[in-house]
Design a protein around this motif. Structure first.
Motif, PDB file in Angstrom:
ATOM      1  N   ILE A   1       0.991   7.195  -4.447  1.00 32.35           N
ATOM      2  CA  ILE A   1       0.072   7.630  -3.389  1.00 32.35           C
ATOM      3  C   ILE A   1      -1.111   8.440  -3.928  1.00 32.35           C
ATOM      4  N   THR A   2      -0.999   8.963  -5.148  1.00 34.19           N
ATOM      5  CA  THR A   2      -2.126   9.720  -5.710  1.00 34.19           C
ATOM      6  C   THR A   2      -3.002   8.878  -6.632  1.00 34.19           C
ATOM      7  N   GLU A   3      -2.660   7.599  -6.786  1.00 36.37           N
ATOM      8  CA  GLU A   3      -3.389   6.738  -7.722  1.00 36.37           C
ATOM      9  C   GLU A   3      -4.884   6.713  -7.416  1.00 36.37           C
ATOM     10  N   GLY A   4      -5.211   6.607  -6.120  1.00 32.99           N
ATOM     11  CA  GLY A   4      -6.622   6.538  -5.742  1.00 32.99           C
ATOM     12  C   GLY A   4      -7.391   7.807  -6.046  1.00 32.99           C
TER      13      GLY A   4
ATOM     14  N   VAL B   1      -3.958  -1.775   4.229  1.00 31.38           N
ATOM     15  CA  VAL B   1      -2.498  -1.693   4.200  1.00 31.38           C
ATOM     16  C   VAL B   1      -1.956  -3.104   4.360  1.00 31.38           C
ATOM     17  N   PHE B   2      -1.060  -3.492   3.453  1.00 28.24           N
ATOM     18  CA  PHE B   2      -0.581  -4.876   3.411  1.00 28.24           C
ATOM     19  C   PHE B   2       0.673  -5.086   4.264  1.00 28.24           C
TER      20      PHE B   2
ATOM     21  N   ARG C   1       9.047   2.540   3.200  1.00 29.10           N
ATOM     22  CA  ARG C   1       8.065   2.037   2.234  1.00 29.10           C
ATOM     23  C   ARG C   1       6.705   1.805   2.894  1.00 29.10           C
ATOM     24  N   GLN C   2       6.733   1.345   4.141  1.00 28.22           N
ATOM     25  CA  GLN C   2       5.456   1.151   4.811  1.00 28.22           C
ATOM     26  C   GLN C   2       4.779   2.485   5.093  1.00 28.22           C
ATOM     27  N   ARG C   3       5.568   3.519   5.365  1.00 25.08           N
ATOM     28  CA  ARG C   3       4.997   4.868   5.519  1.00 25.08           C
ATOM     29  C   ARG C   3       4.372   5.339   4.201  1.00 25.08           C
ATOM     30  N   ILE C   4       5.024   5.008   3.086  1.00 26.60           N
ATOM     31  CA  ILE C   4       4.462   5.349   1.771  1.00 26.60           C
ATOM     32  C   ILE C   4       3.130   4.635   1.571  1.00 26.60           C
ATOM     33  N   ALA C   5       3.066   3.350   1.952  1.00 25.55           N
ATOM     34  CA  ALA C   5       1.820   2.593   1.819  1.00 25.55           C
ATOM     35  C   ALA C   5       0.718   3.196   2.684  1.00 25.55           C
ATOM     36  N   ILE C   6       1.081   3.654   3.875  1.00 28.17           N
ATOM     37  CA  ILE C   6       0.092   4.289   4.756  1.00 28.17           C
ATOM     38  C   ILE C   6      -0.360   5.620   4.154  1.00 28.17           C
ATOM     39  N   ALA C   7       0.586   6.390   3.589  1.00 27.05           N
ATOM     40  CA  ALA C   7       0.226   7.663   2.948  1.00 27.05           C
ATOM     41  C   ALA C   7      -0.752   7.422   1.793  1.00 27.05           C
TER      42      ALA C   7
ATOM     43  N   ILE D   1       2.002  16.043  -1.178  1.00 22.28           N
ATOM     44  CA  ILE D   1       2.937  16.681  -0.247  1.00 22.28           C
ATOM     45  C   ILE D   1       2.395  16.604   1.184  1.00 22.28           C
ATOM     46  N   ALA D   2       1.104  16.903   1.353  1.00 21.97           N
ATOM     47  CA  ALA D   2       0.492  16.871   2.682  1.00 21.97           C
ATOM     48  C   ALA D   2       0.508  15.460   3.262  1.00 21.97           C
ATOM     49  N   ALA D   3       0.203  14.452   2.408  1.00 24.58           N
ATOM     50  CA  ALA D   3       0.171  13.058   2.881  1.00 24.58           C
ATOM     51  C   ALA D   3       1.551  12.590   3.306  1.00 24.58           C
ATOM     52  N   LEU D   4       2.583  12.937   2.532  1.00 22.37           N
ATOM     53  CA  LEU D   4       3.949  12.535   2.881  1.00 22.37           C
ATOM     54  C   LEU D   4       4.405  13.200   4.174  1.00 22.37           C
ATOM     55  N   LYS D   5       4.084  14.490   4.325  1.00 19.18           N
ATOM     56  CA  LYS D   5       4.444  15.174   5.576  1.00 19.18           C
ATOM     57  C   LYS D   5       3.770  14.503   6.773  1.00 19.18           C
ATOM     58  N   GLU D   6       2.513  14.113   6.589  1.00 20.32           N
ATOM     59  CA  GLU D   6       1.759  13.537   7.701  1.00 20.32           C
ATOM     60  C   GLU D   6       2.345  12.210   8.172  1.00 20.32           C
TER      61      GLU D   6
END
Length: 534
Positions: A387-390, A369-370, A433-439, A408-413
């Motif tokens: 977030i689904t790219e990987g 995470v950057f 945005r940092q939460r998105i990067a963590i997700a 959906i599960a990753a964003l909720k988490e």
């Protein structure tokens, strides 16, 4: 407020700033009023989006083209709001000057620093080039630039971040202004350099008797240097008063929240028999640096020098040190994103000599995470695509619907609305945005996450939220973190083991409690003193 008070440098009355956007008018500043007195430091504080920087940009006539200002901002007898360009130019750079957070974007890369500092002297004072050069050398001495006779002909890229900020200060002081506006002048700097810059500003303020308006979201800095404080939220002043009043007797709930936003808590260490998940032995990273213009030659620069790291399941290792210490390079080398000598083991597997394709099965278990949530997310992709790219790489057989369920599960988490997956990064705040990067990392169910300055671009209150999120994710999934930062208050809150680096080497390491309570090395003591003097 008395505009004719001889002790007032700047008087602001009912200042409003509006921006015309495709979505309608945005009211960025909603009628603020305050005075700046001679020789004082007035801090304007608040989270991102509070309007603190736009207030001062409006006063200086530096708003974007879609911005409009009403109200009054008087410098002496000069009304700045609505003033002509010639009137503004007579004040800007001469009587009122401004320095910004990132000097690299404020300095012209094509001109030497000597030429750039001399420009306001030639423009405002009419000095000859020779006289201006003499004055530039005096200023470089004044702000503590070593070897000014040589440095005067250097370009910005040849100087460190702290030196570039000193150049900006020299430029702003060239004509001995009455008021210096400093917009987040130390946020991008290490704690020791930050302390030096703040001390320099205080010394120069006494010497010239100038007022300073300090725009910042760092209340630690404010407590250390400010005489009076203005607290802003959503374009309005919620409270203002003396430093002691704001810190010891705050009345607004928002101010109390900001004061309580320092990262807190401690991280318990893992059990002594917790398995080792990532280990680096004798890690060494060299970079080839080109020297010369006409006759190119290369020399090796050692960024990481024989470093050993052992990370256990459920552990958080904090790595601290100034810029150039090698901490980020070490993090990337451990993930095999950089070539390194030494040995790396993940779980029980030796991965030192694996090529790119052989590393692929390990990549999903080792995430990064950057620092910059703005630069690390593609503006052309929706959050769901990001977030689904990987999953396309590591779980290619998943259907579109299955990927959507995982998104959906990753964003909720990470505490975001699942509907966010249909929006784009620019629609979110820095913390979101940092939460998105963590997700994006968590969706792959990693075992190790290396976090490189993940909170340094965020407000204190948002930092605290992100740290609490990372703790929750670690507890839920048994994650191991390597947390790289120059912010020691964040490191103390999230780490159970701390490594202190300088010039590519580990100078000290130990439990978080031991490092902060009883540091053994002078360098560690200096870092801690610089971070917690306030």
């Amino acid at each position: 407020m008395d505009n004719h008070d001889n002790n007032t440098v700047l008087s602001v009355q009912d200042l409003k700033v509006n921006f015309e956007t495709p979505d309608g008018e945005v009211n960025a500043v909603k009628g603020v009023s305050f005075d700046v007195k001679k020789g004082e430091t007035l801090a304007i504080v608040g989270e991102s989006g509070s309007g603190k920087s736009q207030t001062m940009m409006a006063i200086m006539g530096l708003l974007a083209k879609n911005g409009a200002t009403t109200g009054s901002a008087r410098y002496g007898e000069t009304e700045m709001v609505g003033a002509s360009l010639s009137t503004l130019n007579g004040v800007r750079g001469s009587r009122i000057t401004m320095i910004f957070q990132e000097p690299m974007t404020s300095l012209d890369p094509l001109y030497t620093i000597g030429k750039q500092i001399s420009e306001p002297l030639i423009y405002h004072r009419g000095l000859s080039k020779a006289k201006a050069r003499e004055r530039v050398l005096e200023l470089l001495n004044l702000v503590g630039i070593p070897d000014p006779e040589r440095r005067i002909d250097s370009y910005p890229h040849e100087m460190s971040g702290g030196q570039r900020q000193r150049v900006m200060i020299a430029m702003s002081l060239a004509n001995e202004p009455d008021l210096l506006i400093a917009d987040e002048p130390t946020t991008a700097l290490d704690v020791t350099i930050q302390a030096q810059i703040l001390e320099l500003l205080a010394d120069l303020q006494k010497r010239f008797g100038m007022a300073i308006v300090l725009i910042t979201h760092d209340l630690g800095v404010v407590k250390h240097v400010a005489d009076r404080v203005v607290v802003m939220r959503k374009g309005e002043i919620v409270e203002q008063g003396s430093r002691d009043d704001i810190f010891e007797r705050p009345t607004a709930d928002y101010t109390k929240m900001l004061l309580a936003a320092e990262p807190t808590g401690t991280k318990a260490p893992p059990l002594p028999d917790a398995p080792v998940v990532l280990e680096g032995r004798e890690m060494t990273v060299d970079f080839d640096i080109s020297t010369g213009i006409f006759f190119k030659s290369t020399r090796a620069f050692r960024a990481v020098d024989h470093v050993n790291v052992t990370l256990r399941r459920g552990q958080t290792i904090g790595i601290v040190g100034e810029s150039g210490s090698g901490k980020s390079t070490l993090g990337r080398a451990l993930l095999k994103l950089l070539d390194a000598d030494g040995h790396i083991r993940f779980d029980r597997s030796e991965i030192t000599n694996l090529d790119r394709s052989a590393m692929r099965p390990f990549r999903r278990k080792m995430q990064l995470v950057f620092q910059d949530p703005y630069g690390s997310l593609s503006p052309r992709q929706t959050v769901g695509e990001i977030i689904t790219e990987g999953l396309y790489v590591h779980e290619p057989d998943l259907s579109k619907g299955e990927r959507d369920i995982r998104a959906i599960a990753a964003l909720k988490e990470v505490g975001l609305d699942p509907d966010a997956r249909n929006r784009y990064p620019h629609e979110f705040s820095g913390g979101q945005r940092q939460r998105i990067a963590i997700a994006r990392s968590m969706i792959l169910k990693p075992e190790v996450v290396i976090l490189d300055e993940p909170t340094s671009a965020l407000d204190r209150s948002v930092q605290r939220q992100v740290i609490e999120l990372l703790r929750d994710l670690q507890n839920a999934h048994g994650l191991s973190y390597v947390f790289i930062s120059h912010d020691l208050s964040v490191i103390r809150a999230i780490s159970d083991h701390v490594i202190v680096m300088k010039n590519g080497k580990i100078v000290e390491q130990g439990s978080t409690e031991q490092i902060f309570a009883d540091p053994q090395e002078a360098y560690t003591r200096d870092l801690i003193a610089a971070a917690f003097t306030n």
